[in-house]
Design a protein around this motif. Sequence first.
Motif, PDB file in Angstrom:
ATOM      1  N   HIS A 282      53.963 -13.589  52.952  1.00  0.00           N
ATOM      2  CA  HIS A 282      53.264 -14.429  51.802  1.00  0.00           C
ATOM      3  C   HIS A 282      52.248 -15.016  52.376  1.00  0.00           C
ATOM      4  O   HIS A 282      51.014 -15.233  51.593  1.00  0.00           O
ATOM      5  CB  HIS A 282      54.253 -15.392  51.262  1.00  0.00           C
ATOM      6  CG  HIS A 282      55.196 -15.006  50.227  1.00  0.00           C
ATOM      7  ND1 HIS A 282      56.053 -15.715  49.288  1.00  0.00           N
ATOM      8  CD2 HIS A 282      55.486 -13.676  49.958  1.00  0.00           C
ATOM      9  CE1 HIS A 282      57.006 -14.902  48.741  1.00  0.00           C
ATOM     10  NE2 HIS A 282      56.578 -13.721  48.987  1.00  0.00           N
ATOM     11  N   ALA A 285      49.617 -12.283  52.485  1.00  0.00           N
ATOM     12  CA  ALA A 285      49.003 -11.864  51.116  1.00  0.00           C
ATOM     13  C   ALA A 285      48.062 -12.692  50.309  1.00  0.00           C
ATOM     14  O   ALA A 285      46.993 -12.290  49.703  1.00  0.00           O
ATOM     15  CB  ALA A 285      50.203 -11.664  50.342  1.00  0.00           C
ATOM     16  N   ALA A 286      48.593 -14.087  50.680  1.00  0.00           N
ATOM     17  CA  ALA A 286      47.457 -15.061  50.086  1.00  0.00           C
ATOM     18  C   ALA A 286      46.236 -15.070  50.840  1.00  0.00           C
ATOM     19  O   ALA A 286      45.376 -15.137  50.034  1.00  0.00           O
ATOM     20  CB  ALA A 286      48.227 -16.412  50.280  1.00  0.00           C
ATOM     21  N   PHE A 288      44.772 -12.337  52.045  1.00  0.00           N
ATOM     22  CA  PHE A 288      44.275 -11.179  51.479  1.00  0.00           C
ATOM     23  C   PHE A 288      43.578 -11.472  50.293  1.00  0.00           C
ATOM     24  O   PHE A 288      42.305 -11.012  50.210  1.00  0.00           O
ATOM     25  CB  PHE A 288      45.321 -10.185  51.394  1.00  0.00           C
ATOM     26  CG  PHE A 288      44.764  -8.957  50.738  1.00  0.00           C
ATOM     27  CD1 PHE A 288      44.029  -7.889  51.313  1.00  0.00           C
ATOM     28  CD2 PHE A 288      44.950  -8.742  49.281  1.00  0.00           C
ATOM     29  CE1 PHE A 288      43.677  -6.922  50.613  1.00  0.00           C
ATOM     30  CE2 PHE A 288      44.577  -7.705  48.581  1.00  0.00           C
ATOM     31  CZ  PHE A 288      43.823  -6.607  49.037  1.00  0.00           C
ATOM     32  N   ALA A 289      44.049 -12.364  49.452  1.00  0.00           N
ATOM     33  CA  ALA A 289      43.540 -12.529  48.188  1.00  0.00           C
ATOM     34  C   ALA A 289      42.082 -13.518  48.466  1.00  0.00           C
ATOM     35  O   ALA A 289      41.260 -12.913  47.806  1.00  0.00           O
ATOM     36  CB  ALA A 289      44.180 -13.343  47.298  1.00  0.00           C
ATOM     37  N   GLU A 290      42.279 -14.220  49.577  1.00  0.00           N
ATOM     38  CA  GLU A 290      41.040 -15.179  49.637  1.00  0.00           C
ATOM     39  C   GLU A 290      40.048 -14.115  50.475  1.00  0.00           C
ATOM     40  O   GLU A 290      38.674 -14.298  49.929  1.00  0.00           O
ATOM     41  CB  GLU A 290      41.371 -16.046  50.858  1.00  0.00           C
ATOM     42  CG  GLU A 290      42.293 -17.157  50.029  1.00  0.00           C
ATOM     43  CD  GLU A 290      41.562 -18.129  49.089  1.00  0.00           C
ATOM     44  OE1 GLU A 290      40.190 -17.901  48.837  1.00  0.00           O
ATOM     45  OE2 GLU A 290      42.325 -18.847  48.161  1.00  0.00           O
ATOM     46  N   GLU A 292      39.453 -10.931  49.743  1.00  0.00           N
ATOM     47  CA  GLU A 292      38.979 -10.248  48.466  1.00  0.00           C
ATOM     48  C   GLU A 292      37.801 -11.126  47.626  1.00  0.00           C
ATOM     49  O   GLU A 292      36.882 -10.365  47.267  1.00  0.00           O
ATOM     50  CB  GLU A 292      39.954  -9.722  47.566  1.00  0.00           C
ATOM     51  CG  GLU A 292      40.829  -8.770  48.055  1.00  0.00           C
ATOM     52  CD  GLU A 292      39.989  -7.288  48.552  1.00  0.00           C
ATOM     53  OE1 GLU A 292      39.036  -6.918  47.849  1.00  0.00           O
ATOM     54  OE2 GLU A 292      40.097  -6.759  49.472  1.00  0.00           O
ATOM     55  N   LEU A 293      38.083 -12.424  47.402  1.00  0.00           N
ATOM     56  CA  LEU A 293      37.335 -13.138  46.861  1.00  0.00           C
ATOM     57  C   LEU A 293      35.799 -13.334  47.717  1.00  0.00           C
ATOM     58  O   LEU A 293      34.896 -13.389  47.217  1.00  0.00           O
ATOM     59  CB  LEU A 293      37.706 -14.722  46.569  1.00  0.00           C
ATOM     60  CG  LEU A 293      38.251 -14.894  45.244  1.00  0.00           C
ATOM     61  CD1 LEU A 293      39.645 -13.979  44.906  1.00  0.00           C
ATOM     62  CD2 LEU A 293      38.591 -16.376  45.059  1.00  0.00           C
ATOM     63  N   ARG A 295      34.655 -11.083  49.968  1.00  0.00           N
ATOM     64  CA  ARG A 295      33.786  -9.884  49.784  1.00  0.00           C
ATOM     65  C   ARG A 295      33.148  -9.942  48.613  1.00  0.00           C
ATOM     66  O   ARG A 295      32.004  -9.512  48.559  1.00  0.00           O
ATOM     67  CB  ARG A 295      34.818  -8.673  49.541  1.00  0.00           C
ATOM     68  CG  ARG A 295      35.386  -8.065  50.800  1.00  0.00           C
ATOM     69  CD  ARG A 295      36.226  -6.937  50.202  1.00  0.00           C
ATOM     70  NE  ARG A 295      37.340  -6.727  51.070  1.00  0.00           N
ATOM     71  CZ  ARG A 295      37.314  -5.671  51.965  1.00  0.00           C
ATOM     72  NH1 ARG A 295      36.252  -5.110  52.185  1.00  0.00           N
ATOM     73  NH2 ARG A 295      38.615  -5.522  52.762  1.00  0.00           N
TER      74      ARG A 295
ATOM     75  N   THR B 302      34.965 -11.236  41.821  1.00  0.00           N
ATOM     76  CA  THR B 302      36.150 -10.195  42.322  1.00  0.00           C
ATOM     77  C   THR B 302      36.426  -9.472  40.970  1.00  0.00           C
ATOM     78  O   THR B 302      36.467  -8.158  40.946  1.00  0.00           O
ATOM     79  CB  THR B 302      37.089 -10.715  42.788  1.00  0.00           C
ATOM     80  OG1 THR B 302      36.711 -11.803  43.939  1.00  0.00           O
ATOM     81  CG2 THR B 302      38.099  -9.860  43.204  1.00  0.00           C
ATOM     82  N   ARG B 305      33.449  -7.155  40.447  1.00  0.00           N
ATOM     83  CA  ARG B 305      33.161  -6.161  41.545  1.00  0.00           C
ATOM     84  C   ARG B 305      34.302  -4.906  41.199  1.00  0.00           C
ATOM     85  O   ARG B 305      33.916  -3.988  41.307  1.00  0.00           O
ATOM     86  CB  ARG B 305      33.405  -6.500  42.924  1.00  0.00           C
ATOM     87  CG  ARG B 305      33.379  -5.725  44.039  1.00  0.00           C
ATOM     88  CD  ARG B 305      33.416  -6.445  45.305  1.00  0.00           C
ATOM     89  NE  ARG B 305      34.787  -7.007  45.811  1.00  0.00           N
ATOM     90  CZ  ARG B 305      35.665  -6.750  46.256  1.00  0.00           C
ATOM     91  NH1 ARG B 305      35.968  -5.463  46.864  1.00  0.00           N
ATOM     92  NH2 ARG B 305      36.655  -7.751  46.384  1.00  0.00           N
ATOM     93  N   ILE B 322      45.567  -8.844  43.433  1.00  0.00           N
ATOM     94  CA  ILE B 322      45.579 -10.321  43.344  1.00  0.00           C
ATOM     95  C   ILE B 322      45.233 -10.973  41.982  1.00  0.00           C
ATOM     96  O   ILE B 322      45.301 -12.330  42.159  1.00  0.00           O
ATOM     97  CB  ILE B 322      44.613 -10.811  44.421  1.00  0.00           C
ATOM     98  CG1 ILE B 322      43.151 -10.734  43.974  1.00  0.00           C
ATOM     99  CG2 ILE B 322      44.686 -10.097  45.766  1.00  0.00           C
ATOM    100  CD1 ILE B 322      42.112 -11.366  44.508  1.00  0.00           C
ATOM    101  N   LEU B 380      52.804 -11.528  45.777  1.00  0.00           N
ATOM    102  CA  LEU B 380      52.738 -11.694  46.858  1.00  0.00           C
ATOM    103  C   LEU B 380      53.500 -10.562  47.760  1.00  0.00           C
ATOM    104  O   LEU B 380      53.070  -9.991  48.582  1.00  0.00           O
ATOM    105  CB  LEU B 380      52.954 -13.217  47.530  1.00  0.00           C
ATOM    106  CG  LEU B 380      51.913 -14.413  47.096  1.00  0.00           C
ATOM    107  CD1 LEU B 380      52.285 -15.616  47.711  1.00  0.00           C
ATOM    108  CD2 LEU B 380      50.545 -13.873  47.559  1.00  0.00           C
ATOM    109  N   VAL B 383      51.678  -7.339  47.245  1.00  0.00           N
ATOM    110  CA  VAL B 383      50.564  -7.349  48.044  1.00  0.00           C
ATOM    111  C   VAL B 383      51.111  -6.933  49.531  1.00  0.00           C
ATOM    112  O   VAL B 383      50.400  -6.053  50.065  1.00  0.00           O
ATOM    113  CB  VAL B 383      49.510  -8.594  48.017  1.00  0.00           C
ATOM    114  CG1 VAL B 383      48.574  -8.449  49.060  1.00  0.00           C
ATOM    115  CG2 VAL B 383      49.210  -8.711  46.689  1.00  0.00           C
ATOM    116  N   LEU B 388      49.110  -4.335  52.327  1.00  0.00           N
ATOM    117  CA  LEU B 388      49.283  -4.533  53.856  1.00  0.00           C
ATOM    118  C   LEU B 388      49.966  -3.736  54.450  1.00  0.00           C
ATOM    119  O   LEU B 388      50.041  -3.731  55.747  1.00  0.00           O
ATOM    120  CB  LEU B 388      49.386  -6.096  54.101  1.00  0.00           C
ATOM    121  CG  LEU B 388      48.294  -7.128  53.195  1.00  0.00           C
ATOM    122  CD1 LEU B 388      48.845  -8.491  53.437  1.00  0.00           C
ATOM    123  CD2 LEU B 388      46.999  -6.768  53.557  1.00  0.00           C
TER     124      LEU B 388
END
Lengths: 379, 393
Positions: A282, A285-286, A288-290, A292-293, A295, B302, B305, B322, B380, B383, B388
């Motif tokens: 978790h 994954a959290a 990963f979300a950040e 993406e933002l 980027r 995002t 994009r 996400i 999550l 994801v 991942l």
Amino acid sequence: MTLVLNEEQLMLKESAAGFLAEKASVAQLRALRDAGDGTAFDPAVWQEMAGMGWAGIAIPEAYGGLGYGYTGLGVVLEQAGRNLSPSPLESSVLLAATAIEALGNEEQKNQWLPAIAGGEALVSVALQETAQYDPPGINLSASQDLDGWVLGGTKRMVLDALSAQAFVVLARSSGAVGEVGGISAFLVPADAEGVTVSPCDMVDSRQCGVVDFSQVRVSADALMGEAGAAWPALERCLDIAAIGFSAQLLGLSLEAFERTMAYLRERKQFGRVIGSFQGLQHRAAALFAELELARSIVLKALQAIDAGNDNLSLIASATKAKLCEVARTASNEAVQMHGGIGMTDEYDIGLFLKRARVLQHLFGDYYFHLDRFARLGGY
Amino acid sequence: MTDLDTFRQETREWLEANCPEAMRTPVASFEDIYTGGRRPEVAHPDQVVWCERMAERGWTVPHWPREYGGGGLGSAEVKVLREEMERIGARRPLDSFGISMLGPALLKFGNEEQKREHLPPICRGEIRWCQGYSEPNAGSDLASLQTRAEDKGDYYEINGQKVWTSYADKADMIFCLVRTDNTGTKHEGISFMLFDMDQPGVTARPIKLISGSSPFCETFFDNARAEKRNLVGELGQGWTIAKYLLTHEREMISGFGTAPGKSLGKAAIEEFGADESGRLRNGMLRQEIAQYQLDTLAFRATMERVGDEVKSGQGLGPASSIFKYYGTELNKRRNELNVAIGGEAALGWSGARYDDGAVVRSFLRSKGNSIEGGTSEVQLNIVAKRVLGLPDA
């Protein structure tokens, strides 16, 4: 404008990733550090980078550059951030070339920009004076004297200071400390009388120095633009710098994250790979979300520079604040999830944590830019 | 003039002439959203007029094919129509689960007869649909659902219970996940069926939420009947359709995260005041507002994009995974800040002074955003595993 890289930029990204991983990698930074002789980067590699046009990537074609704009430079900076590549891309290309183009007169541009673009000249920017980044707090004095100016004061956090042939020096020619009026910019040769450069050994092992200006006499043509009126153009340069360092933080954070995910997929404890634990999944994954933002906002900011967006300051501060926040989390989680080995000097992940903190500080940290973002938002 | 310019000009003129004045005012509450159906809830008579006029041109669902009641417009024309509607502040004429959820599933998985039977009434706002997914023992673990459909020769007989069925008490028809086979894995043996809510074997009982409203129901099926022609896709293909549909639902819910609104910073200054440099007086609150605004900006970038990546042919990237998680968490943060900024005025439950509890009820309702349609924790998990590549426990 669409929020994607065009074909040219995608090709640039691929070639930068390949080249830097081979010739300016984390291993090279480590080797330079361990040699301990103060060398900032490998000059032969830098000449190759210049040969590919990277030193002039955002410099207009009229001044010998490629004219790819800042989105192009950002693509290369992101890859340099991934590889912790030691090179003058930050000092000379992102900072000095931008400042000379924004602040300089025609003669100064013709003298310096083609030389920077060709990789022959290395120029750096001397801005910060105290432990904190505070541009209106510029206090280095500039007084008019006969046919020129006399500069006095000390600058710190000057990147590649020992390798630079010249500095863009921000000085106060009038007004009080804290005011944006009265700031002037000068182009000062590094070998001018009264200029002393002292190395500072910083945590990220990149070259950085303190530059002391003691009664430094420069001629009238060293002044960039109008005396006391540098601020509007300087502010744009600072915004561009903040966005450029954000692109580096993005690359650094993505690389630290990907290395950490690879580790989670292979390291075993309790008879299973640790990446199977939901407590780690978790958090990953959290994060990963950040990322993406991160980027998205970096690309948006780079495009805003090239589009001549008139609220560049807002997007610049948003971007640097976000990237400081994300890089802090990404580098901290990288060390924590690697466990004991992440604490060893021998393992590379610690180098990402070290470089992250320096990049976070440069041209304004999270607190500086979040505060500015709120102020620009009217609260 | 290009064709698109002509289209814009004609659209502008038509909207000017046909959009009733009352439909050019902002949507202030749920009642202002027109959802249609056999027993439509009409807050203003012009809602019906506006919907009928738009439906006649296929513009209630402008991007669907004309033969199914849509407008047959390309994406550039849809954008022009949206811009021209925004220009005069025109409301969307119709908003329904038929449009946002069932329609896309039927267009992809339905047969020709099903599309012709069900899509046009959705476009005209004649039939209101609800979704039968969750059950008391199948929430996050949706594939464990037990509602049965038994083959009775010329029809299916449905028995079981659904829960969290949005507006089941107001809907005319349901699209429903049912178990048609118990022999394989839990994902196999699920089928996707459509049937009428207006029949003796169906009972819907509203559930009162912590926010005081009752948008959801418990729905009971006791020998209810589904026609054979209303099995969508193959028998046992329901899980594939459900997953496809869930992505639409998650997109819709994540859209809440981008809801514009009055600047929180300025609202806070009205309450707390500013210092001489214009900064909000409470620095702790100010930081939290700024962080929220920052994340909202980055989240919108995002969404933009990912949309642009799809348009440029790069396909739907992993960032889309996400949206549901991040958008709903953002919406919860916004509601927390609204309550903090409003203070006493935000805590009132009823009465004019408290706008009938609008702030606190919205705050309470927002807690469900990260539960419905797949919890944040399930998102999550997805994801971690799919994007991942982290292994199962």
